[in-house]
Each structure stands twice: as C-alpha cells, then as structure tokens.
Design a protein around this motif. Structure first.
Motif, mmCIF file in Angstrom:
data_model
loop_
_atom_site.group_PDB
_atom_site.id
_atom_site.type_symbol
_atom_site.label_atom_id
_atom_site.label_comp_id
_atom_site.label_asym_id
_atom_site.label_seq_id
_atom_site.Cartn_x
_atom_site.Cartn_y
_atom_site.Cartn_z
ATOM 1 N N LYS A 2 -104.297 -3.251 -26.740
ATOM 2 C CA LYS A 2 -104.253 -4.682 -26.968
ATOM 3 C C LYS A 2 -102.941 -5.065 -27.637
ATOM 4 C CE LYS A 2 -109.030 -5.005 -26.882
ATOM 5 N NZ LYS A 2 -110.280 -5.093 -27.186
ATOM 6 N N LEU A 33 -112.235 -2.543 -45.332
ATOM 7 C CA LEU A 33 -112.252 -1.905 -44.017
ATOM 8 C C LEU A 33 -112.923 -0.536 -44.062
ATOM 9 C CD1 LEU A 33 -108.622 -2.686 -42.794
ATOM 10 C CD2 LEU A 33 -110.739 -3.819 -42.095
ATOM 11 N N THR A 67 -105.423 -2.700 -37.378
ATOM 12 C CA THR A 67 -106.819 -2.469 -37.031
ATOM 13 C C THR A 67 -107.022 -2.520 -35.520
ATOM 14 O OG1 THR A 67 -107.326 -4.817 -37.311
ATOM 15 C CG2 THR A 67 -107.709 -3.380 -39.208
ATOM 16 N N ASN A 68 -108.105 -1.902 -35.088
ATOM 17 C CA ASN A 68 -108.542 -2.017 -33.702
ATOM 18 C C ASN A 68 -110.051 -2.220 -33.714
ATOM 19 O OD1 ASN A 68 -110.129 0.492 -33.196
ATOM 20 N ND2 ASN A 68 -108.171 1.516 -33.537
ATOM 21 N N GLU A 69 -110.580 -2.684 -32.617
ATOM 22 C CA GLU A 69 -112.022 -2.950 -32.527
ATOM 23 C C GLU A 69 -112.717 -2.007 -31.551
ATOM 24 O OE1 GLU A 69 -113.442 -4.897 -34.720
ATOM 25 O OE2 GLU A 69 -111.426 -5.310 -35.495
ATOM 26 N N ALA A 71 -115.006 0.687 -30.063
ATOM 27 C CA ALA A 71 -116.312 1.173 -30.503
ATOM 28 C C ALA A 71 -116.496 2.664 -30.251
ATOM 29 C CB ALA A 71 -117.416 0.386 -29.802
ATOM 30 N N GLY A 132 -117.014 -0.378 -39.056
ATOM 31 C CA GLY A 132 -116.292 -1.632 -38.844
ATOM 32 C C GLY A 132 -115.034 -1.397 -38.043
ATOM 33 N N SER A 133 -113.982 -2.120 -38.396
ATOM 34 C CA SER A 133 -112.717 -2.016 -37.669
ATOM 35 C C SER A 133 -112.131 -0.615 -37.780
ATOM 36 C CB SER A 133 -111.707 -3.022 -38.214
ATOM 37 O OG SER A 133 -112.151 -4.333 -37.992
#
Length: 161
Positions: A2, A33, A67-69, A71, A132-133
C-alpha cells in the motif's frame, strides 16, 4: 504494498534538517500499538508524518517504520509481490521470489527500483500484530550504496508487547 511513502520524503527532508531537534536512541515503545523496538547502534530517530524515521552518520540511506493492516503473513506476501508504486517516481519491486522469516510473525525480502526517480534498493520487513496494527520496516538507500548492513539492521525485529 500500500502507498506507505505518502508524504514520506517531506518527513525525510525534515529529519535531515532537524539536527537541532531531539532525536531518539535506544528503546522505543508504542504501547497503543502494542510494540517496541530498539534503535540500532549508530542510528538516531524521530517521529515523522505518523511514522518513525531513522538515519545514521555512517550507513547511507534511512530506515522507516510505519504501520500496516495486514491480518496474516500471506497478506504481507501478496502485498510484497504487488510491489510499491507511487506517482512520485517510486517503483520498488521484489528482487526475486524468496521471503525470509522475521520473528514468528513476519517476513522480509529485498526490493529494487526507484525512490523519487533515483535508482534504489531496499530490504523491507512486514510484521503482523495479532493485537492490532502491524509494522512495516523499510531500510533503503541509493542502489549503489546498498550493502548487507541494510538487510542486517533489523536482525532483532520489533517486539509485540
């Protein structure tokens, strides 16, 4: 991956020009975080545009933590295979097809291409955080300045706390 370099180079410029500002060394914790990391010896860092940017007086280039999201590690692999392309002349693609394990929840691999139209090389680590992140670590420099030091900078990955 991203678009994580958005506004990054403004932050890099500010970082390079901010020698009068407090720069951190040692342990950095982001309790919100759920992670912490050790700034490598010989490096200093500071927050920049919602990320953490580090530089060294002896190793050319920079380290950026953001940060990244993602999963899962599989999602990180998919994003890495897609590369990092931005309209500012940034186009980094995986240098091969192999991933290295980083800690119990991350991967790392080398990328080559351009950063703002300059030939560049990077070692990028992506880590998943089950709470989380996650975190993405980019250790990059001009292609002809890249060395094993960039890949080895984060042998000890951030810790989930």
């Amino acid at each position: 991956m991203k678009p994580i370099l958005k506004s990054f180079f403004t932050g890099l410029f500010l970082f390079c020009c901010a020698s009068a500002f407090a720069q951190q060394t040692g342990l950095v914790e982001y309790k919100s975080l759920g992670l912490s990391f050790q700034i490598p010896d010989g490096w200093v860092g500071q927050e920049a545009n919602g990320s953490f940017l580090m530089g060294s007086n002896t190793v050319p280039g920079f380290i950026l933590l953001t940060t990244n999201e993602a999963a899962s590690v599989e999602v990180l692999k998919q994003e890495a295979r897609a590369g990092m392309v931005e309209q500012n002349g940034t186009n980094l693609q995986m240098n091969g097809t192999r991933f290295e394990s980083v800690g119990s929840n991350g991967i790392g691999t080398e990328f080559t291409g351009t950063l703002e139209y300059q030939a560049a090389k990077a070692y990028i680590v992506g880590m998943v955080n089950p709470y989380g992140s996650g975190v993405t670590i980019i250790s990059a420099t001009l292609k002809d300045k890249y060395s094993s030091a960039h890949r080895a900078t984060f042998i000890t990955p951030p810790t989930i706390i």
